[in-house]
Write an enzyme that holds these catalytic residues in place. Structure first.
Site, PDB file in Angstrom:
ATOM      1  N   LYS A  12       9.187  27.721  16.819  1.00 58.56           N
ATOM      2  CA  LYS A  12       9.118  27.099  15.490  1.00 58.56           C
ATOM      3  C   LYS A  12      10.145  27.684  14.531  1.00 58.56           C
ATOM      4  O   LYS A  12      10.416  28.880  14.558  1.00 58.56           O
ATOM      5  CB  LYS A  12       7.725  27.329  14.889  1.00 58.56           C
ATOM      6  CG  LYS A  12       6.601  26.591  15.602  1.00 58.56           C
ATOM      7  CD  LYS A  12       5.280  26.870  14.902  1.00 58.56           C
ATOM      8  CE  LYS A  12       4.082  26.368  15.700  1.00 58.56           C
ATOM      9  NZ  LYS A  12       3.988  24.904  15.765  1.00 58.56           N
TER      10      LYS A  12
ATOM     11  N   GLY B 189      -5.620  21.225  15.468  1.00 65.03           N
ATOM     12  CA  GLY B 189      -7.075  21.213  15.423  1.00 65.03           C
ATOM     13  C   GLY B 189      -7.753  20.942  16.762  1.00 65.03           C
ATOM     14  O   GLY B 189      -8.974  20.891  16.834  1.00 65.03           O
TER      15      GLY B 189
END
Lengths: 187, 290
Positions: B79, B212
């Site tokens: 990232k 999630g």
């Protein structure tokens, strides 16, 4: 009727290629898919060989497909599919069907920055476009019955032996259907 | 650029039907690979810990990323902060397979995203709706994922984002051609991209779910809603039995339409990550970068 192994990776692209050629096909996700359909040929698609191998071994599909291959069903393996069929893998201990007398090197052309597009001569077809994604190559041919079909920079990137056809590149990623046609015509 | 962009979209195509797992060490990367992950995301802290720690979170140490590259044979992603193109240059220099320009890290730029067309290495970006997805694609993203809400173990936001995206796609499919120009204006994207969606009923790049996912059922839910694969961040290594849960999620993604099998996969997985409800969190990462 061609079955396309649909555990992970680029299986839908093979199905689209077969659809364009008007060839009936179905996805193989579990043993029931093989019970429900008659099978004249098999495609092992690209994807991650470690992922597909893991899912194969856990689903009971492994033994069944292994038997089919040994009994001579025509099979096309692209990229990860080539790795699944190889008897030896130079840079990995994990082996799968071990049905083709080749030694394969995984990610031989490097990481994603080493991925490339090329036009090369494919024996029996002619010059065709080829997409190589983190692609393997065949480092060694271990039996005289293996026929080399294509090279790139001297490395073997397509071959056939008995009922098996393998490519390092992804014929399903270009609009050129000639490798699929070759598989259907000559196997 | 065009050929490179095609190759980068092609790599995402090969990840389809797979699970990409967050890992923070070579050991975790090996667990992920052995469980059947199709790629790993190398980062120093998983989103749940970033959330707990607070403060500014940045690109991971390149040395740690290189160690993970050496430990596994599957693609390695990492990232960078939104807009931080130098972090992206660093990851390109160490030959990362995919860069995630991610809202999980603290944004470096509150206006501009990275011009991803300037890179040879591929980018995946988060989106909460079709407009965000198409804007990221026009900046050069070759793969999209829902934002969801990272580090919560709460699937509600990923569901919301995937439902919005898919319903917007269906609406555009049903529009008259002369209505597409207005849609492009509303979404703040080019007509060409809207026309592509109209004709093909999908994004021009692969679309994964993220943010999630904590259980095999969560993963299958996202697949049934139209995801082409799943990212699992904190859900695996914040759970009681990471190896077993990772393997169960991988199988669930392949067999997302087989409830009998998912029932078996959901047995005896041990403790799931604790999770935080969306009403309980102060920081909505999904609001970063639109």
């Amino acid at each position: 009727m061609i079955g396309v192994l649909a555990l992970q990776g680029g299986f839908i692209e093979h199905i689209h290629a077969l659809d364009k050629l008007g060839v009936a096909n179905f996805e193989i996700r579990d043993l029931n898919d093989l019970e429900r359909n008659s099978l004249d040929g098999l495609i092992l698609p690209g994807g991650e060989s470690t992922t597909i191998g893991k899912l194969l071994c856990n689903s009971g599909l492994f033994q069944r497909i292994s038997d089919l291959i040994r009994n001579g069903i025509p099979v096309l393996g692209t990229c990860a599919g080539m790795i699944l069929l190889a008897k030896k893998i130079i840079n990995d201990d994990r082996l799968y069907f071990q049905s083709m007398d080749i030694s394969v090197k995984r990610n031989a052309f490097g990481r994603q920055l080493g991925s490339f597009f090329a036009i090369e001569n494919f024996e029996g077809i002619g010059k065709i476009p080829m997409t190589f994604i983190r692609a393997p190559w065949i480092e060694q041919i271990n039996d005289a019955s293996v026929q080399i079909l294509c090279r790139r920079d001297g490395h073997v990137v397509a071959a056939r032996q008995k009922n098996m056809l393998v490519t390092s590149f992804h014929p399903e990623l270009t609009n050129d259907l000639s490798v699929h046609q070759y598989f259907l015509d000559t196997f | 650029m065009n050929e490179r962009y095609e190759l980068n979209k092609n790599l995402a195509q090969m990840l389809k039907g797979g699970v990409i797992m967050d890992v923070t060490s070579p050991e975790q990367a090996c667990i992920a690979e052995n469980a059947g992950a199709c790629a790993v995301m190398a980062l120093e802290r998983i989103p749940a810990d970033i959330r707990a720690a607070g403060g500014v979170s940045r690109m991971s140490d390149p040395k740690m990323i290189r160690e993970i590259q050496q430990a596994v044979s599957i693609p390695v992603m990492a990232k960078v902060r939104i807009g931080h193109f130098v972090e992206a240059q660093i990851l390109e220099a160490i030959e990362i397979d995919y860069i995630d320009e991610s809202e999980v890290l603290s944004p470096a730029d509150d206006i501009y995203h990275i011009d991803k067309t300037k890179f040879r290495v591929p980018f995946v970006c988060g989106a909460k709706d079709l407009g965000e997805a198409l804007r990221r694609i026009s900046e050069g993203a070759s793969m999209i994922r829902t934002k969801g809400e990272p580090g919560t173990g709460d699937i509600i936001q990923a569901v919301r984002h995937m439902r919005i995206m898919m319903s917007q796609i269906r609406q555009i499919q049903n529009q008259r051609e002369d209505e597409l120009f207005q849609t492009a204006k509303e979404l703040q994207v080019s007509c060409e991209l809207v026309q592509y969606v109209h004709q093909n009923g999908k994004l021009p790049v692969v679309n994964f779910a993220a943010g999630g996912v904590a259980t095999p059922a969560d993963a299958a839910l996202m697949m049934q809603l139209g995801a082409e694969g799943v990212f699992v961040g904190s859900g695996i290594f914040k759970s009681g039995n990471p190896a077993k849960r990772a393997e169960a999620i991988v199988k669930s993604v392949t067999n997302f339409n087989n409830p009998g099998l998912i029932a078996q996969l959901s047995e005896d997985l041990g403790e799931a990550m604790v999770g935080i409800n969306e009403q309980e969190i102060d920081l909505l990462m999904a609001e970063r970068g639109k």
